[in-house]
Design a protein around this motif. Structure first.
Motif, short mmCIF file in Angstrom:
data_model
loop_
_atom_site.label_atom_id
_atom_site.label_comp_id
_atom_site.label_asym_id
_atom_site.label_seq_id
_atom_site.Cartn_x
_atom_site.Cartn_y
_atom_site.Cartn_z
N LEU A 160 39.40 -27.39 26.62
CA LEU A 160 39.51 -28.70 27.11
C LEU A 160 40.36 -29.21 27.35
O LEU A 160 41.57 -30.02 27.39
N THR A 161 39.79 -29.84 25.87
CA THR A 161 40.68 -30.62 24.93
C THR A 161 41.88 -30.96 24.46
O THR A 161 42.97 -32.74 24.98
N PRO A 167 48.56 -33.98 29.43
CA PRO A 167 49.38 -35.09 30.75
C PRO A 167 49.25 -36.27 29.90
O PRO A 167 49.95 -37.16 30.33
N LEU A 168 47.37 -36.44 29.21
CA LEU A 168 47.76 -37.52 28.74
C LEU A 168 49.19 -38.71 27.45
O LEU A 168 49.53 -39.39 27.32
N ARG A 200 47.43 -34.12 37.41
CA ARG A 200 46.78 -32.94 36.62
C ARG A 200 45.13 -33.07 35.73
O ARG A 200 45.02 -32.95 35.87
N GLU A 201 45.38 -34.28 35.38
CA GLU A 201 44.27 -35.03 34.72
C GLU A 201 43.15 -34.69 35.82
O GLU A 201 42.15 -34.26 35.27
N MET A 202 42.81 -35.49 36.67
CA MET A 202 42.19 -34.97 37.30
C MET A 202 41.85 -33.56 37.80
O MET A 202 40.75 -32.68 37.98
N ARG A 203 42.38 -32.77 37.93
CA ARG A 203 42.38 -31.20 38.26
C ARG A 203 41.82 -30.17 36.94
O ARG A 203 40.78 -29.68 37.75
#
Length: 232
Positions: A160-161, A167-168, A200-203
Protein backbone atom coordinates in the motif's frame (compact mmCIF):
# COMPACT_ATOMS: atom_id res chain seq x y z
CA UNK A 1 -8.90 -57.16 26.48
CA UNK A 2 -6.91 -55.77 29.40
CA UNK A 3 -3.57 -57.54 29.87
CA UNK A 4 -1.98 -57.91 33.33
CA UNK A 5 1.64 -58.95 33.83
CA UNK A 6 2.24 -60.94 37.04
CA UNK A 7 5.87 -61.06 38.22
CA UNK A 8 6.05 -63.48 41.16
CA UNK A 9 8.62 -66.16 42.05
CA UNK A 10 6.30 -68.16 44.34
CA UNK A 11 4.34 -70.61 42.09
CA UNK A 12 1.42 -70.89 44.53
CA UNK A 13 0.95 -67.11 44.80
CA UNK A 14 1.39 -66.74 41.06
CA UNK A 15 -1.25 -69.38 40.35
CA UNK A 16 -3.66 -67.75 42.80
CA UNK A 17 -3.23 -64.42 41.04
CA UNK A 18 -3.79 -66.04 37.66
CA UNK A 19 -7.02 -67.64 38.92
CA UNK A 20 -8.27 -64.29 40.24
CA UNK A 21 -7.47 -62.54 36.96
CA UNK A 22 -9.18 -65.28 34.94
CA UNK A 23 -12.38 -64.94 36.98
CA UNK A 24 -12.38 -61.20 36.24
CA UNK A 25 -11.84 -61.85 32.52
CA UNK A 26 -8.40 -60.28 32.47
CA UNK A 27 -5.77 -61.60 30.11
CA UNK A 28 -2.56 -62.35 32.03
CA UNK A 29 1.12 -62.97 31.39
CA UNK A 30 3.34 -64.50 34.05
CA UNK A 31 7.03 -64.21 34.91
CA UNK A 32 8.86 -66.14 37.66
CA UNK A 33 11.63 -63.61 38.36
CA UNK A 34 12.53 -59.95 37.90
CA UNK A 35 14.68 -60.29 34.78
CA UNK A 36 12.04 -62.36 33.05
CA UNK A 37 9.42 -59.84 34.11
CA UNK A 38 11.31 -56.86 32.67
CA UNK A 39 11.78 -58.67 29.34
CA UNK A 40 8.10 -59.64 29.25
CA UNK A 41 6.97 -56.07 30.05
CA UNK A 42 9.07 -54.61 27.23
CA UNK A 43 7.88 -57.27 24.79
CA UNK A 44 4.15 -57.33 25.56
CA UNK A 45 3.61 -53.82 27.03
CA UNK A 46 0.82 -54.89 29.43
CA UNK A 47 -1.87 -52.54 30.71
CA UNK A 48 -0.82 -53.11 34.33
CA UNK A 49 1.92 -54.93 36.27
CA UNK A 50 1.67 -56.76 39.59
CA UNK A 51 5.15 -57.41 40.95
CA UNK A 52 6.56 -59.10 44.04
CA UNK A 53 9.44 -57.33 45.78
CA UNK A 54 11.62 -60.15 47.14
CA UNK A 55 12.66 -62.21 44.09
CA UNK A 56 15.81 -63.86 42.75
CA UNK A 57 17.78 -62.47 39.80
CA UNK A 58 16.27 -58.98 40.16
CA UNK A 59 14.02 -57.72 42.98
CA UNK A 60 10.85 -55.67 42.50
CA UNK A 61 12.61 -52.37 43.02
CA UNK A 62 15.09 -53.26 40.29
CA UNK A 63 12.22 -54.21 38.00
CA UNK A 64 10.52 -50.87 38.54
CA UNK A 65 13.76 -48.92 38.05
CA UNK A 66 14.41 -50.71 34.77
CA UNK A 67 10.89 -50.07 33.48
CA UNK A 68 11.00 -46.42 34.56
CA UNK A 69 14.08 -45.88 32.40
CA UNK A 70 12.31 -47.07 29.24
CA UNK A 71 9.82 -44.67 27.59
CA UNK A 72 7.81 -47.66 26.32
CA UNK A 73 7.10 -48.97 29.83
CA UNK A 74 7.55 -46.06 32.24
CA UNK A 75 3.85 -45.14 32.25
CA UNK A 76 2.45 -48.64 32.88
CA UNK A 77 0.53 -48.76 36.20
CA UNK A 78 2.61 -50.74 38.71
CA UNK A 79 1.41 -52.52 41.87
CA UNK A 80 3.89 -53.93 44.37
CA UNK A 81 2.99 -57.18 46.15
CA UNK A 82 4.96 -58.23 49.23
CA UNK A 83 4.86 -60.08 52.52
CA UNK A 84 6.62 -57.14 54.18
CA UNK A 85 4.37 -54.39 55.53
CA UNK A 86 7.04 -52.04 56.76
CA UNK A 87 6.22 -48.37 56.14
CA UNK A 88 9.72 -47.61 54.87
CA UNK A 89 9.36 -50.32 52.21
CA UNK A 90 6.04 -48.83 51.07
CA UNK A 91 7.55 -45.37 50.93
CA UNK A 92 10.55 -46.57 48.93
CA UNK A 93 8.26 -48.24 46.39
CA UNK A 94 6.09 -45.16 46.01
CA UNK A 95 9.10 -42.88 45.62
CA UNK A 96 10.31 -45.11 42.79
CA UNK A 97 6.99 -44.60 41.02
CA UNK A 98 4.79 -47.49 42.12
CA UNK A 99 1.05 -46.82 41.94
CA UNK A 100 -0.05 -49.11 44.77
CA UNK A 101 1.25 -51.47 47.43
CA UNK A 102 -0.51 -54.67 48.58
CA UNK A 103 0.66 -57.02 51.31
CA UNK A 104 0.41 -60.80 51.52
CA UNK A 105 -1.77 -62.54 52.38
CA UNK A 106 -4.23 -60.71 50.17
CA UNK A 107 -7.92 -61.14 49.52
CA UNK A 108 -9.11 -61.51 45.91
CA UNK A 109 -11.28 -58.42 46.20
CA UNK A 110 -8.25 -56.37 47.33
CA UNK A 111 -6.38 -57.36 44.19
CA UNK A 112 -9.37 -56.73 41.93
CA UNK A 113 -10.17 -53.35 43.52
CA UNK A 114 -6.56 -52.24 43.26
CA UNK A 115 -6.37 -53.25 39.59
CA UNK A 116 -9.63 -51.56 38.63
CA UNK A 117 -8.77 -48.42 40.59
CA UNK A 118 -5.34 -48.07 38.95
CA UNK A 119 -6.66 -48.80 35.48
CA UNK A 120 -9.41 -46.20 35.90
CA UNK A 121 -6.94 -43.63 37.19
CA UNK A 122 -4.56 -44.35 34.32
CA UNK A 123 -7.37 -44.06 31.76
CA UNK A 124 -8.35 -40.69 33.25
CA UNK A 125 -4.75 -39.47 33.15
CA UNK A 126 -4.52 -40.49 29.50
CA UNK A 127 -7.68 -38.55 28.68
CA UNK A 128 -6.30 -35.49 30.48
CA UNK A 129 -2.96 -35.88 28.70
CA UNK A 130 -4.62 -36.07 25.29
CA UNK A 131 -6.73 -33.03 26.15
CA UNK A 132 -3.61 -31.12 27.14
CA UNK A 133 -1.94 -32.16 23.88
CA UNK A 134 -4.97 -31.02 21.89
CA UNK A 135 -5.06 -27.72 23.78
CA UNK A 136 -1.34 -27.22 23.15
CA UNK A 137 -1.74 -27.98 19.44
CA UNK A 138 -4.72 -25.63 19.24
CA UNK A 139 -2.70 -22.87 20.91
CA UNK A 140 0.21 -23.48 18.53
CA UNK A 141 -2.16 -23.24 15.55
CA UNK A 142 -3.58 -19.98 16.86
CA UNK A 143 -0.10 -18.55 17.35
CA UNK A 144 0.88 -19.69 13.85
CA UNK A 145 -2.26 -18.14 12.34
CA UNK A 146 -1.68 -14.86 14.15
CA UNK A 147 1.91 -14.84 12.95
CA UNK A 148 0.76 -15.39 9.37
CA UNK A 149 -1.87 -12.67 9.73
CA UNK A 150 0.73 -10.22 10.99
CA UNK A 151 3.05 -11.11 8.13
CA UNK A 152 0.31 -10.71 5.52
CA UNK A 153 -0.81 -7.38 7.01
CA UNK A 154 2.78 -6.18 6.99
CA UNK A 155 3.18 -7.17 3.35
CA UNK A 156 -0.08 -5.44 2.43
CA UNK A 157 1.01 -2.30 4.27
CA UNK A 158 4.30 -2.33 2.40
CA UNK A 159 2.49 -2.74 -0.92
CA UNK A 160 0.00 0.00 0.00
CA UNK A 161 2.85 2.38 0.83
CA UNK A 162 4.31 1.79 -2.62
CA UNK A 163 0.91 2.26 -4.28
CA UNK A 164 0.32 5.54 -2.44
CA UNK A 165 3.58 7.02 -3.59
CA UNK A 166 2.60 7.15 -7.26
CA UNK A 167 -0.54 9.31 -6.80
CA UNK A 168 1.35 11.57 -4.40
CA UNK A 169 4.12 11.97 -6.94
CA UNK A 170 1.57 12.83 -9.64
CA UNK A 171 -0.17 15.30 -7.31
CA UNK A 172 3.14 16.98 -6.54
CA UNK A 173 3.95 17.20 -10.26
CA UNK A 174 0.48 18.55 -11.10
CA UNK A 175 0.79 21.23 -8.39
CA UNK A 176 4.14 22.26 -9.81
CA UNK A 177 2.78 22.44 -13.34
CA UNK A 178 -0.34 24.28 -12.14
CA UNK A 179 1.79 26.97 -10.53
CA UNK A 180 3.48 27.54 -13.91
CA UNK A 181 0.38 27.29 -16.10
CA UNK A 182 -0.04 30.20 -18.47
CA UNK A 183 -3.55 29.54 -19.78
CA UNK A 184 -6.91 28.52 -18.35
CA UNK A 185 -6.81 25.33 -20.42
CA UNK A 186 -3.52 24.27 -18.83
CA UNK A 187 -4.81 25.10 -15.36
CA UNK A 188 -8.02 23.15 -15.94
CA UNK A 189 -6.03 20.13 -17.18
CA UNK A 190 -3.76 20.08 -14.10
CA UNK A 191 -6.71 20.65 -11.77
CA UNK A 192 -8.38 17.60 -13.35
CA UNK A 193 -5.21 15.58 -12.78
CA UNK A 194 -5.23 16.66 -9.14
CA UNK A 195 -8.87 15.56 -8.75
CA UNK A 196 -8.18 12.17 -10.37
CA UNK A 197 -5.12 11.48 -8.26
CA UNK A 198 -6.89 12.64 -5.11
CA UNK A 199 -9.78 10.24 -5.79
CA UNK A 200 -7.29 7.47 -6.54
CA UNK A 201 -5.53 8.13 -3.25
CA UNK A 202 -8.81 8.01 -1.31
CA UNK A 203 -9.80 4.72 -2.95
CA UNK A 204 -6.49 3.19 -1.91
CA UNK A 205 -7.00 4.34 1.68
CA UNK A 206 -10.58 2.99 1.72
CA UNK A 207 -9.40 -0.34 0.31
CA UNK A 208 -6.69 -0.54 2.94
CA UNK A 209 -9.26 -0.12 5.70
CA UNK A 210 -11.51 -2.77 4.15
CA UNK A 211 -8.62 -5.20 3.73
CA UNK A 212 -7.76 -4.94 7.42
CA UNK A 213 -11.28 -6.09 8.28
CA UNK A 214 -11.21 -8.87 5.69
CA UNK A 215 -7.91 -10.42 6.79
CA UNK A 216 -9.11 -13.34 8.93
CA UNK A 217 -7.82 -16.93 9.14
CA UNK A 218 -10.98 -18.16 7.39
CA UNK A 219 -10.64 -15.73 4.49
CA UNK A 220 -6.93 -16.45 4.08
CA UNK A 221 -7.67 -20.18 3.96
CA UNK A 222 -10.24 -19.60 1.18
CA UNK A 223 -7.90 -17.34 -0.79
CA UNK A 224 -5.15 -19.93 -0.66
CA UNK A 225 -7.59 -22.71 -1.53
CA UNK A 226 -8.44 -20.96 -4.78
CA UNK A 227 -4.81 -19.94 -5.42
CA UNK A 228 -5.63 -16.24 -4.98
CA UNK A 229 -3.03 -15.79 -2.27
CA UNK A 230 0.44 -17.28 -2.30
CA UNK A 231 2.11 -18.79 0.74
CA UNK A 232 4.51 -16.30 2.27
Amino acid sequence: MTTILVIEDDPLVRNNLEDILSLENFKFISASNGLEGVASAKTHKPDLIICDIMMPELDGYGVLRSLQQDSRTQHIPFIFLTAKADHSDCREGMELGADDYLTKPFRPKDIVNAIKSRLARYALSQIQYRQQQEDQQSLERQVSEQSKLSEIKENLLSQLTQDLREPLSNINLALHMLSHAKTDTERDRYIEVLKQEYNREMRLLDNASNLQDMITPQNIKLLRQFNLLKET
